[in-house]
Design a protein around this motif. Structure first.
Motif, PDB file in Angstrom:
ATOM      1  N   ARG A  27      42.566  41.831  30.632  1.00 60.16           N
ATOM      2  CA  ARG A  27      43.141  40.682  29.947  1.00 60.16           C
ATOM      3  C   ARG A  27      44.108  41.160  28.883  1.00 60.16           C
ATOM      4  O   ARG A  27      43.804  42.051  28.102  1.00 60.16           O
ATOM      5  CB  ARG A  27      42.034  39.855  29.313  1.00 60.16           C
ATOM      6  CG  ARG A  27      42.490  38.557  28.724  1.00 60.16           C
ATOM      7  CD  ARG A  27      42.257  37.441  29.713  1.00 60.16           C
ATOM      8  NE  ARG A  27      42.937  36.252  29.272  1.00 60.16           N
ATOM      9  CZ  ARG A  27      42.336  35.111  29.025  1.00 60.16           C
ATOM     10  NH1 ARG A  27      41.041  35.006  29.178  1.00 60.16           N
ATOM     11  NH2 ARG A  27      43.036  34.071  28.635  1.00 60.16           N
ATOM     12  N   SER A  28      45.313  40.559  28.858  1.00 61.65           N
ATOM     13  CA  SER A  28      46.313  40.861  27.843  1.00 61.65           C
ATOM     14  C   SER A  28      46.880  39.535  27.345  1.00 61.65           C
ATOM     15  O   SER A  28      47.806  38.998  27.935  1.00 61.65           O
ATOM     16  CB  SER A  28      47.415  41.738  28.437  1.00 61.65           C
ATOM     17  OG  SER A  28      48.441  41.948  27.491  1.00 61.65           O
ATOM     18  N   GLY A  29      46.290  39.018  26.274  1.00 59.32           N
ATOM     19  CA  GLY A  29      46.708  37.699  25.774  1.00 59.32           C
ATOM     20  C   GLY A  29      46.370  36.632  26.794  1.00 59.32           C
ATOM     21  O   GLY A  29      45.228  36.469  27.200  1.00 59.32           O
ATOM     22  N   GLN A  30      47.385  35.907  27.260  1.00 59.69           N
ATOM     23  CA  GLN A  30      47.206  34.864  28.273  1.00 59.69           C
ATOM     24  C   GLN A  30      47.320  35.412  29.694  1.00 59.69           C
ATOM     25  O   GLN A  30      47.097  34.696  30.652  1.00 59.69           O
ATOM     26  CB  GLN A  30      48.259  33.764  28.073  1.00 59.69           C
ATOM     27  CG  GLN A  30      48.123  32.993  26.787  1.00 59.69           C
ATOM     28  CD  GLN A  30      46.947  32.021  26.834  1.00 59.69           C
ATOM     29  OE1 GLN A  30      46.538  31.581  27.890  1.00 59.69           O
ATOM     30  NE2 GLN A  30      46.409  31.704  25.666  1.00 59.69           N
ATOM     31  N   ASP A  31      47.702  36.683  29.822  1.00 59.71           N
ATOM     32  CA  ASP A  31      47.973  37.271  31.132  1.00 59.71           C
ATOM     33  C   ASP A  31      46.835  38.185  31.587  1.00 59.71           C
ATOM     34  O   ASP A  31      46.023  38.641  30.798  1.00 59.71           O
ATOM     35  CB  ASP A  31      49.271  38.087  31.087  1.00 59.71           C
ATOM     36  CG  ASP A  31      50.481  37.236  30.742  1.00 59.71           C
ATOM     37  OD1 ASP A  31      50.540  36.081  31.193  1.00 59.71           O
ATOM     38  OD2 ASP A  31      51.347  37.747  30.009  1.00 59.71           O
ATOM     39  N   TYR A  32      46.854  38.463  32.890  1.00 63.95           N
ATOM     40  CA  TYR A  32      45.931  39.426  33.476  1.00 63.95           C
ATOM     41  C   TYR A  32      46.750  40.564  34.076  1.00 63.95           C
ATOM     42  O   TYR A  32      47.785  40.342  34.691  1.00 63.95           O
ATOM     43  CB  TYR A  32      45.075  38.785  34.573  1.00 63.95           C
ATOM     44  CG  TYR A  32      44.056  37.817  34.037  1.00 63.95           C
ATOM     45  CD1 TYR A  32      42.803  38.261  33.626  1.00 63.95           C
ATOM     46  CD2 TYR A  32      44.338  36.466  33.948  1.00 63.95           C
ATOM     47  CE1 TYR A  32      41.866  37.379  33.127  1.00 63.95           C
ATOM     48  CE2 TYR A  32      43.400  35.571  33.456  1.00 63.95           C
ATOM     49  CZ  TYR A  32      42.164  36.037  33.051  1.00 63.95           C
ATOM     50  OH  TYR A  32      41.242  35.166  32.562  1.00 63.95           O
TER      51      TYR A  32
END
Length: 99
Positions: A27-32
Motif C-alpha cells: 500500500r502506498s497512500g491510495q495506491d497499491y
C-alpha cells in the motif's frame, strides 16, 4: 480494482487486504504497488534468465568500453522492468567522446 476484476467492492477489498498482509501487494497512500512476494516469484521465471544470458556478452562489451553501470530493461506496455545490472568502476563519470 473491483470493476477491473469484475468483483463486488467488498470482495475486492477483502482480497487486496489479504494480498497486502501476505506481501503480494504494498500500500502506498491510495495506491497499491507490487509487493516483494510477487517480485520474488517473477525472478523465478525462465524468461528473465534467457534474456539476461542472451544480452550478457553485449552488456559486458558496453561495460568494458564505458566502465559505467549497464542496465538491461524490457518494455512491458507503458512500464519497464529491470532484468539485469552490471556495475562499472566509473559510476557517474562522463563518457569520453570518440575522435
Amino acid at each position: 480494482m473491483a470493476s477491473r476484476a469484475g468483483l463486488p467492492v467488498a470482495t475486492a477489498h477483502r482480497l487486496t487486504g489479504e494480498l497486502v498482509s501476505w506481501g503480494a501487494l504494498q500500500r502506498s497512500g491510495q495506491d497499491y504497488l507490487i509487493g516483494h512476494r510477487i517480485w520474488q516469484l517473477g525472478l523465478l521465471a525462465p524468461a528473465h534468465q534467457g534474456f539476461a544470458e542472451l544480452a550478457a556478452p553485449y552488456m559486458q562489451d558496453v561495460l568494458f568500453v564505458t566502465q559505467n553501470v549497464v542496465n538491461l530493461f524490457i518494455l512491458d506496455n507503458d512500464q519497464v522492468l529491470l532484468l539485469e545490472r552490471m556495475s562499472g568502476t566509473r559510476v557517474g563519470a562522463p563518457i569520453p567522446a570518440r575522435r
